[in-house]
Design an enzyme around this catalytic site. Structure first.
Site, PDB file in Angstrom:
ATOM      1  N   VAL A 106      38.421 -32.888   8.156  1.00  0.00           N
ATOM      2  CA  VAL A 106      38.055 -31.468   8.175  1.00  0.00           C
ATOM      3  C   VAL A 106      39.004 -30.593   7.351  1.00  0.00           C
ATOM      4  CG1 VAL A 106      36.761 -31.491  10.351  1.00  0.00           C
ATOM      5  CG2 VAL A 106      39.218 -31.039  10.376  1.00  0.00           C
ATOM      6  N   LYS A 114      42.752 -41.555  10.108  1.00  0.00           N
ATOM      7  CA  LYS A 114      42.179 -42.574  10.996  1.00  0.00           C
ATOM      8  C   LYS A 114      42.000 -43.918  10.294  1.00  0.00           C
ATOM      9  CE  LYS A 114      39.778 -38.962  13.609  1.00  0.00           C
ATOM     10  NZ  LYS A 114      38.484 -38.276  13.851  1.00  0.00           N
TER      11      LYS A 114
HETATM   12  N1  GLU Z   1      42.361 -33.192  13.989  1.00  0.00           N
HETATM   13  C1  GLU Z   1      40.946 -32.985  13.901  1.00  0.00           C
HETATM   14  C2  GLU Z   1      40.306 -32.979  15.260  1.00  0.00           C
HETATM   15  O1  GLU Z   1      40.623 -33.777  16.061  1.00  0.00           O
HETATM   16  C3  GLU Z   1      40.401 -34.062  13.054  1.00  0.00           C
HETATM   17  C4  GLU Z   1      38.983 -33.838  12.792  1.00  0.00           C
HETATM   18  C5  GLU Z   1      38.519 -34.421  11.524  1.00  0.00           C
HETATM   19  O2  GLU Z   1      39.158 -34.334  10.483  1.00  0.00           O
HETATM   20  O3  GLU Z   1      37.426 -34.977  11.609  1.00  0.00           O
HETATM   21  O4  GLU Z   1      39.475 -32.171  15.572  1.00  0.00           O
END
Ligand code: GLU
Length: 303
Positions: A256, A66
């Protein structure tokens, strides 16, 4: 201060730690990752790259992506982006739906899932999803100076199969006019950006574009870099962002997959990874290692 010695000591301390948190279970592919792994890598402003632990093992970067898509979206849209996403810590879970309902489909910040979906949606405008992913990979490879950075298709498929909540967020924002493309396309692109894999050494190098100073690639205007760092400090650790700022005092973005990218402005880009997460969804050992590194180096921005 011998930085390599500091990293070796941190890695040894982490290897001796029993309580490693729990790997993310809600994305099936991530649930299979070996929780005993730990790595840390530091790219310094004077051009060194130091590491300890499993620093060449690729991990799923998840939400760390992100920070990179935000840089790309700001490059394309400039400050227009802020009409669609805010800049405040959310105080809620990273995938909260209730807050979005109260705030009419405008996510609090670009690092909660809803905000990241808007950022990805903005990159999709007038382009197909494969072009957006190609642009992201180009950016990462250039930033890390390494072409061996890829998307793990199994992780993306795993998330696609279980990403009902993200789809709900995207559909809800579409109802408010804040997702401009087909929500399914936006989610597909988002799942794939989260499924990029990088090692700690690659991540530390890629993060140099946020470090400032002479050694990293210049890919961002300084004013934009400052804004991304401000958001990382205030919103980069889900609902524990205040705590990370309190204990570490450096902007960071966690995912995560158990990775955290941390920037010591003007000094270093740091990547730390251990798959077990704490109750707030941040790497348990990664957070602890960063507390130790900040204390031993004095790199806190508040020092
Ligand atoms: N792909 C994960 C989700 O959308 C990313 C979450 C994260 O790393 O905070 O749940």
């Amino acid at each position: 201060m011998d930085l390599q010695e500091i990293l070796d000591r941190i890695a040894a301390d982490m290897a001796a730690t029993q309580d490693r948190g729990r790997v993310a279970g809600y994305i099936p592919e991530l649930a299979c990752v070996d929780p005993t792994q730990f790595a840390i890598a530091v790219a310094t402003a004077d051009g060194q790259l130091l590491s300890a632990g499993d620093a060449d093992v690729p991990f799923s970067i998840q939400s760390i992506s992100k920070a990179f898509t935000l840089a790309l979206a700001l490059g394309r849209l400039g400050d227009q982006l802020w009409h669609r996403v805010g800049r405040e810590p959310s105080g809620n879970a990273f995938n909260s739906i209730t807050q979005l309902e109260r705030e009419a489909g405008i996510p609090r910040n670009p690092f909660i899932n809803a905000g990241a979906l808007v950022v990805t949606d903005s990159l999709l405008e007038a382009r197909v999803r494969s072009e957006v992913l190609a642009e992201l990979l180009r950016f990462l490879r250039h930033a890390a100076d390494d072409d061996d950075i890829h998307i793990n298709k199994r992780v993306a498929a795993s998330e696609e199969a279980t990403g009902h909540r993200n789809r709900a967020l995207a559909e809800f924002m579409a109802a408010h006019g804040n997702i401009h493309n087909d929500p399914a396309q936006t989610c597909w692109t988002y799942f794939h950006q989260c499924a990029v894999e990088m090692s700690c050494r690659q991540m530390a190098l890629a993060g140099r574009f946020l470090m400032g100073g002479a050694s990293g690639p210049t890919m961002l205007a300084p004013a934009r870099m400052q804004r991304i760092l401000a958001l990382m400090l205030t919103c980069g650790h889900y609902d524990a962002s205040g705590d990370f700022a309190f204990h570490v005092g450096l902007p960071g973005k966690s995912g995560v997959g158990g990775g955290i990218l941390v920037i010591a402005p003007g000094r270093a880009s740091i990547a730390v990874w251990s798959p077990g997460l704490n109750a707030n969804g941040n790497s348990q050992l990664g957070t602890r290692a960063m507390m130790q590194l900040a204390a031993k180096t004095g790199w806190s921005v508040f020092q």
